[in-house]
Motif scaffolding. Structure first.
Motif, PDB file in Angstrom:
ATOM      1  N   ALA A  26      -7.415  12.677  -4.272  1.00  0.00           N
ATOM      2  CA  ALA A  26      -8.467  11.658  -4.175  1.00  0.00           C
ATOM      3  C   ALA A  26      -8.199  10.604  -5.520  1.00  0.00           C
ATOM      4  O   ALA A  26      -8.109   9.367  -5.426  1.00  0.00           O
ATOM      5  CB  ALA A  26      -9.818  12.430  -4.421  1.00  0.00           C
ATOM      6  N   LEU A  27      -7.643  11.092  -6.538  1.00  0.00           N
ATOM      7  CA  LEU A  27      -7.451  10.253  -7.473  1.00  0.00           C
ATOM      8  C   LEU A  27      -6.158   9.333  -7.119  1.00  0.00           C
ATOM      9  O   LEU A  27      -6.079   8.084  -7.458  1.00  0.00           O
ATOM     10  CB  LEU A  27      -6.702  11.238  -8.993  1.00  0.00           C
ATOM     11  N   GLY A  28      -5.154  10.021  -6.631  1.00  0.00           N
ATOM     12  CA  GLY A  28      -4.040   8.940  -5.920  1.00  0.00           C
ATOM     13  C   GLY A  28      -4.611   7.794  -5.167  1.00  0.00           C
ATOM     14  O   GLY A  28      -4.096   6.546  -5.360  1.00  0.00           O
ATOM     15  N   VAL A  29      -5.558   8.298  -4.276  1.00  0.00           N
ATOM     16  CA  VAL A  29      -6.174   7.186  -3.376  1.00  0.00           C
ATOM     17  C   VAL A  29      -7.071   5.994  -4.183  1.00  0.00           C
ATOM     18  O   VAL A  29      -7.196   4.961  -3.803  1.00  0.00           O
ATOM     19  CB  VAL A  29      -7.143   7.879  -2.323  1.00  0.00           C
ATOM     20  N   VAL A  30      -7.654   6.588  -5.229  1.00  0.00           N
ATOM     21  CA  VAL A  30      -8.299   5.679  -6.221  1.00  0.00           C
ATOM     22  C   VAL A  30      -7.393   4.486  -6.789  1.00  0.00           C
ATOM     23  O   VAL A  30      -7.568   3.288  -6.573  1.00  0.00           O
ATOM     24  CB  VAL A  30      -9.188   6.334  -7.370  1.00  0.00           C
ATOM     25  N   GLY A  31      -6.226   5.174  -7.289  1.00  0.00           N
ATOM     26  CA  GLY A  31      -5.250   3.947  -7.807  1.00  0.00           C
ATOM     27  C   GLY A  31      -4.685   3.274  -6.902  1.00  0.00           C
ATOM     28  O   GLY A  31      -4.375   2.092  -6.830  1.00  0.00           O
ATOM     29  N   GLY A  32      -4.312   3.904  -5.453  1.00  0.00           N
ATOM     30  CA  GLY A  32      -3.684   3.296  -4.426  1.00  0.00           C
ATOM     31  C   GLY A  32      -4.462   1.824  -3.972  1.00  0.00           C
ATOM     32  O   GLY A  32      -3.910   1.077  -3.412  1.00  0.00           O
ATOM     33  N   ALA A  33      -6.004   2.253  -3.774  1.00  0.00           N
ATOM     34  CA  ALA A  33      -6.936   1.234  -3.313  1.00  0.00           C
ATOM     35  C   ALA A  33      -6.973  -0.079  -4.265  1.00  0.00           C
ATOM     36  O   ALA A  33      -6.776  -1.163  -3.751  1.00  0.00           O
ATOM     37  CB  ALA A  33      -8.346   1.977  -3.085  1.00  0.00           C
ATOM     38  N   VAL A  34      -7.104   0.432  -5.811  1.00  0.00           N
ATOM     39  CA  VAL A  34      -7.242  -0.602  -6.668  1.00  0.00           C
ATOM     40  C   VAL A  34      -5.800  -1.377  -6.590  1.00  0.00           C
ATOM     41  O   VAL A  34      -5.884  -2.401  -6.537  1.00  0.00           O
ATOM     42  CB  VAL A  34      -7.307   0.129  -7.962  1.00  0.00           C
ATOM     43  N   ALA A  35      -4.776  -0.891  -6.618  1.00  0.00           N
ATOM     44  CA  ALA A  35      -3.415  -1.526  -6.622  1.00  0.00           C
ATOM     45  C   ALA A  35      -3.173  -2.128  -5.435  1.00  0.00           C
ATOM     46  O   ALA A  35      -2.838  -3.453  -5.521  1.00  0.00           O
ATOM     47  CB  ALA A  35      -2.140  -0.502  -6.839  1.00  0.00           C
ATOM     48  N   TRP A  36      -3.563  -1.723  -4.245  1.00  0.00           N
ATOM     49  CA  TRP A  36      -3.348  -2.567  -2.864  1.00  0.00           C
ATOM     50  C   TRP A  36      -4.299  -3.778  -2.898  1.00  0.00           C
ATOM     51  O   TRP A  36      -3.807  -4.785  -2.427  1.00  0.00           O
ATOM     52  CB  TRP A  36      -3.827  -1.734  -1.806  1.00  0.00           C
ATOM     53  N   SER A  37      -5.229  -3.772  -3.693  1.00  0.00           N
ATOM     54  CA  SER A  37      -6.380  -4.952  -3.672  1.00  0.00           C
ATOM     55  C   SER A  37      -5.716  -5.911  -4.434  1.00  0.00           C
ATOM     56  O   SER A  37      -6.350  -7.086  -4.263  1.00  0.00           O
ATOM     57  CB  SER A  37      -7.770  -4.312  -4.069  1.00  0.00           C
ATOM     58  N   MET A  38      -4.763  -5.749  -5.195  1.00  0.00           N
ATOM     59  CA  MET A  38      -4.298  -6.842  -6.110  1.00  0.00           C
ATOM     60  C   MET A  38      -3.384  -7.719  -5.463  1.00  0.00           C
ATOM     61  O   MET A  38      -2.756  -8.808  -6.169  1.00  0.00           O
ATOM     62  CB  MET A  38      -3.839  -6.213  -7.449  1.00  0.00           C
ATOM     63  N   ASP A  39      -2.702  -7.431  -4.347  1.00  0.00           N
ATOM     64  CA  ASP A  39      -1.495  -7.755  -3.582  1.00  0.00           C
ATOM     65  C   ASP A  39      -2.032  -9.340  -3.183  1.00  0.00           C
ATOM     66  O   ASP A  39      -3.054  -9.523  -2.916  1.00  0.00           O
ATOM     67  CB  ASP A  39      -1.323  -7.001  -2.377  1.00  0.00           C
ATOM     68  N   GLU A  40      -0.977 -10.138  -3.255  1.00  0.00           N
ATOM     69  CA  GLU A  40      -1.220 -11.342  -2.792  1.00  0.00           C
ATOM     70  C   GLU A  40      -0.001 -11.965  -2.114  1.00  0.00           C
ATOM     71  O   GLU A  40       1.149 -12.442  -2.493  1.00  0.00           O
ATOM     72  CB  GLU A  40      -1.222 -12.515  -4.129  1.00  0.00           C
ATOM     73  N   PRO A  41      -0.076 -11.580  -0.602  1.00  0.00           N
ATOM     74  CA  PRO A  41       1.089 -11.896   0.167  1.00  0.00           C
ATOM     75  C   PRO A  41       1.591 -13.614   0.292  1.00  0.00           C
ATOM     76  O   PRO A  41       2.573 -13.613   0.602  1.00  0.00           O
ATOM     77  CB  PRO A  41       0.561 -11.540   1.450  1.00  0.00           C
ATOM     78  N   LEU A  42       0.598 -14.457  -0.015  1.00  0.00           N
ATOM     79  CA  LEU A  42       0.957 -15.747  -0.012  1.00  0.00           C
ATOM     80  C   LEU A  42       1.098 -16.079  -1.557  1.00  0.00           C
ATOM     81  O   LEU A  42       0.747 -17.273  -2.052  1.00  0.00           O
ATOM     82  CB  LEU A  42      -0.292 -16.392   0.516  1.00  0.00           C
ATOM     83  N   ALA A  43       1.706 -15.273  -2.261  1.00  0.00           N
ATOM     84  CA  ALA A  43       1.887 -15.589  -3.885  1.00  0.00           C
ATOM     85  C   ALA A  43       2.451 -16.794  -4.262  1.00  0.00           C
ATOM     86  O   ALA A  43       2.364 -17.762  -4.818  1.00  0.00           O
ATOM     87  CB  ALA A  43       2.715 -14.486  -4.395  1.00  0.00           C
ATOM     88  N   ALA A  44       3.572 -17.093  -3.283  1.00  0.00           N
ATOM     89  CA  ALA A  44       4.489 -18.269  -3.347  1.00  0.00           C
ATOM     90  C   ALA A  44       3.407 -19.566  -3.368  1.00  0.00           C
ATOM     91  O   ALA A  44       3.773 -20.585  -4.058  1.00  0.00           O
ATOM     92  CB  ALA A  44       5.388 -18.388  -2.191  1.00  0.00           C
ATOM     93  N   LEU A  45       2.576 -19.716  -2.750  1.00  0.00           N
ATOM     94  CA  LEU A  45       1.524 -20.759  -2.801  1.00  0.00           C
ATOM     95  C   LEU A  45       0.596 -20.600  -3.534  1.00  0.00           C
ATOM     96  O   LEU A  45       0.174 -21.449  -4.308  1.00  0.00           O
ATOM     97  CB  LEU A  45       1.022 -20.586  -1.198  1.00  0.00           C
ATOM     98  N   VAL A  46      -0.168 -19.449  -3.705  1.00  0.00           N
ATOM     99  CA  VAL A  46      -1.382 -19.461  -4.667  1.00  0.00           C
ATOM    100  C   VAL A  46      -0.762 -19.803  -6.198  1.00  0.00           C
ATOM    101  O   VAL A  46      -1.705 -20.160  -6.902  1.00  0.00           O
ATOM    102  CB  VAL A  46      -2.251 -18.173  -4.343  1.00  0.00           C
ATOM    103  N   ASP A  47       0.330 -19.223  -6.350  1.00  0.00           N
ATOM    104  CA  ASP A  47       1.031 -19.449  -7.761  1.00  0.00           C
ATOM    105  C   ASP A  47       0.964 -20.716  -8.288  1.00  0.00           C
ATOM    106  O   ASP A  47       0.954 -21.060  -9.477  1.00  0.00           O
ATOM    107  CB  ASP A  47       2.022 -18.696  -8.141  1.00  0.00           C
ATOM    108  N   THR A  48       0.941 -21.682  -7.189  1.00  0.00           N
ATOM    109  CA  THR A  48       1.013 -23.202  -7.584  1.00  0.00           C
ATOM    110  C   THR A  48      -0.361 -23.931  -7.651  1.00  0.00           C
ATOM    111  O   THR A  48      -0.464 -25.157  -7.879  1.00  0.00           O
ATOM    112  CB  THR A  48       1.719 -23.928  -6.426  1.00  0.00           C
ATOM    113  N   LEU A  49      -1.540 -23.125  -7.456  1.00  0.00           N
ATOM    114  CA  LEU A  49      -2.816 -23.665  -7.093  1.00  0.00           C
ATOM    115  C   LEU A  49      -3.299 -23.398  -8.795  1.00  0.00           C
ATOM    116  O   LEU A  49      -2.823 -22.833  -9.510  1.00  0.00           O
ATOM    117  CB  LEU A  49      -3.498 -22.784  -6.150  1.00  0.00           C
TER     118      LEU A  49
END
Lengths: 206, 292
Positions: free
Chosen positions: A42-65
């Motif tokens: 359950a602890l691993g799932v807590v960490g995994g959910a938080v980590a996954w939520s920080m992903d930005e698949p369009l990072a190349a675009l949003v980093d310029t905004l």
């Protein structure tokens, strides 16, 4: 910020985590002495959910905004209280059936969330667009394996369960992990917020 | 040219060998595998359980190599699939890559075999105490079968399950959720619930005894019914079915021979599962020696 969070956060991942965590903890509360490894899961799932939520698949675009990484990270951090509530509520509800160390269990959840957040944001700052999925795919099975095996239970008391386990050591370990993660997170966000100023030099002929 | 002659060059050793070596190297360099191997080494250095010897250490390779291997192999399979798609016209068909990935499971299995060697040696050097398990007249080969099935076979079966998941459901979350569900199911079916002890042998990992206790002595050692020898055969059948299932994903691999192999494996697996539940010990044994 709310509009951004509503659009950017992978809510299906958060929802899955918020369902899995109470489910696993309910199993733990059923027979704590035997099913305790699922607390690590359950602890691993807590960490995994938080980590996954920080992903930005369009990072190349949003980093310029104009909205920089710190702003976007704070917006996405709305996930953290949700996941921590999914962690804390079953623990409080079943505290009579679990070992009497509720503050430590709450600290574990906060610690894992902070570590996942710090690692993901630090990797994100280095340019990786979706480090959270990688962190999640390592955190969940690793936490599960460590909870099952319990290597060096006195020195590495990550998931104590028995009365004779090293509870004080565990509290110290998780406190140190949470503090270190907070520093790493603050450093990653501040460095992004305050980029290094390059001094302007006068041309020699002027 | 017949389908057979078209098929033959694809899986020739000269084609497969470099693929197999490359996939083995990739597996051996994965951080999760290295961490798992380190956990196994640390656990072995700590010595076997004081009461039931290495029989109580079987969870170590199962979790550190087998469980983590589900995620490692699923990741490797998913990436090889992504590379194939991005390459457009890949030099080898998917089934050749699947065979190479299946062979790469020899890396974690080698760790499992090394652990089995350590466990067998320590079992003989430091046998279980009178209050441990097995006790009484345990059938010949009972303990080695349990060590091999729970320990070594887990290190092979986990990665092969990851191969199957990576081929058919290549999303990253699938392997993670499956590993959590697998552990939850294994914990429930490990012998905790008395009515389920007779059917627990269908699980790919289960305990064959331990300090599960009785009324008045919650650490009393028990031995559960069934035949661990037939259970090892069942596990081997499951491993074969995982490979066949992964190969089946490639339409070009669905030959008559593969269908025959799949059918044989299904029959073998079902028969072995039934025999593992119906033969061997026919009821739960309670150690007459109390723990306190």
């Amino acid at each position: 910020m709310r509009t951004y969070a509503a659009a950017a956060v992978p809510w299906h991942v958060v929802a899955t985590g918020c369902v899995l965590v109470p489910g696993l903890l309910a199993l733990v509360a059923w027979r704590p002495s035997v099913v305790w490894p699922l607390q690590g899961a359950a602890l691993g799932v807590v960490g995994g959910a938080v980590a996954w939520s920080m992903d930005e698949p369009l990072a190349a675009l949003v980093d310029t905004l104009p909205r920089a990484l710190p702003w976007r990270t704070v917006a996405r951090c709305c996930v953290v209280p949700l996941v921590l509530v999914a962690w804390a509520v079953p623990l409080v509800a079943a505290r009579d059936r679990l070992p009497a160390h509720l503050p430590l269990f709450l600290l574990q959840g906060a610690g894992v969330a902070l570590v996942a957040l710090a690692v993901t944001v630090a990797l994100r700052r280095r340019g990786a667009p979706s480090p959270g999925r990688r962190v999640a795919s390592i955190a969940v099975p690793a936490a599960l394996a460590l909870a099952l095996i319990r290597p060096a239970p006195r020195r590495l008391a990550l998931f104590p369960v028995w009365p004779t386990d090293a509870w004080a050591t565990s509290a110290a370990l998780w406190s140190i992990a949470a503090a270190a993660a907070s520093l790493v997170l603050a450093g990653a966000l501040l460095r992004e917020h305050c980029p290094r100023r390059v001094p302007i030099r006068k041309p020699p002929h002027l | 040219m017949t389908a057979a002659t078209l098929e033959a060059p694809v899986l020739r050793p000269a084609v497969l060998r470099p693929l197999v070596v490359r996939e083995m190297r990739r597996y051996a360099s994965r951080p999760l595998f290295l961490v798992g191997a380190l956990l196994v080494v640390v656990s072995c250095l700590g010595g076997p359980d004081a009461v039931s010897s290495s029989l109580m250490n079987v969870v170590v390779p199962a979790a550190a190599i087998g469980l983590l291997g589900v995620v490692v192999m699923a990741s490797l399979t998913r990436r090889s699939g992504q590379l194939r798609e991005s390459a457009g016209v890949p030099p080898v068909p998917e089934r050749a890559q699947t065979v190479a990935l299946a062979w790469s499971a020899a890396v974690p299995f080698a760790v499992g075999l090394a652990w089995f060697a350590w466990a067998s040696l320590t079992y003989h050097q430091q046998p279980p105490t009178a209050a441990g398990y097995p006790f009484g007249d345990a059938p010949t080969g009972w303990a080695p079968a349990v060590l091999f099935g729970c320990g070594a076979m887990s290190t092979l079966g986990g990665p092969l399950l990851g191969l199957l998941l990576g081929r058919w459901w290549p999303r990253r979350s699938v392997a993670i959720v499956v590993s959590v569900v697998l552990v939850a199911a294994a914990i429930v079916m490990q012998g905790l619930v008395a009515p389920l002890r007779g059917v627990r042998t269908f699980m790919p990992f289960t305990y064959w005894g331990g300090p599960f206790g009785v009324e008045g002595d919650d650490m009393r050692a028990l031995m559960f019914p069934g035949s661990p020898q037939w259970w090892v055969v069942y596990l081997a059948g499951l491993c074969g079915l995982c490979v066949v299932g992964a190969l089946w994903h490639d339409p070009g691999a669905r030959s008559r021979r593969l269908r025959l192999v799949a059918l044989s494996l299904v029959v073998l697996t079902v028969v072995a599962c039934l025999l593992s539940a119906l033969t061997g010990l026919d009821h739960t044994l309670v150690n007459p020696v109390p723990t306190r």
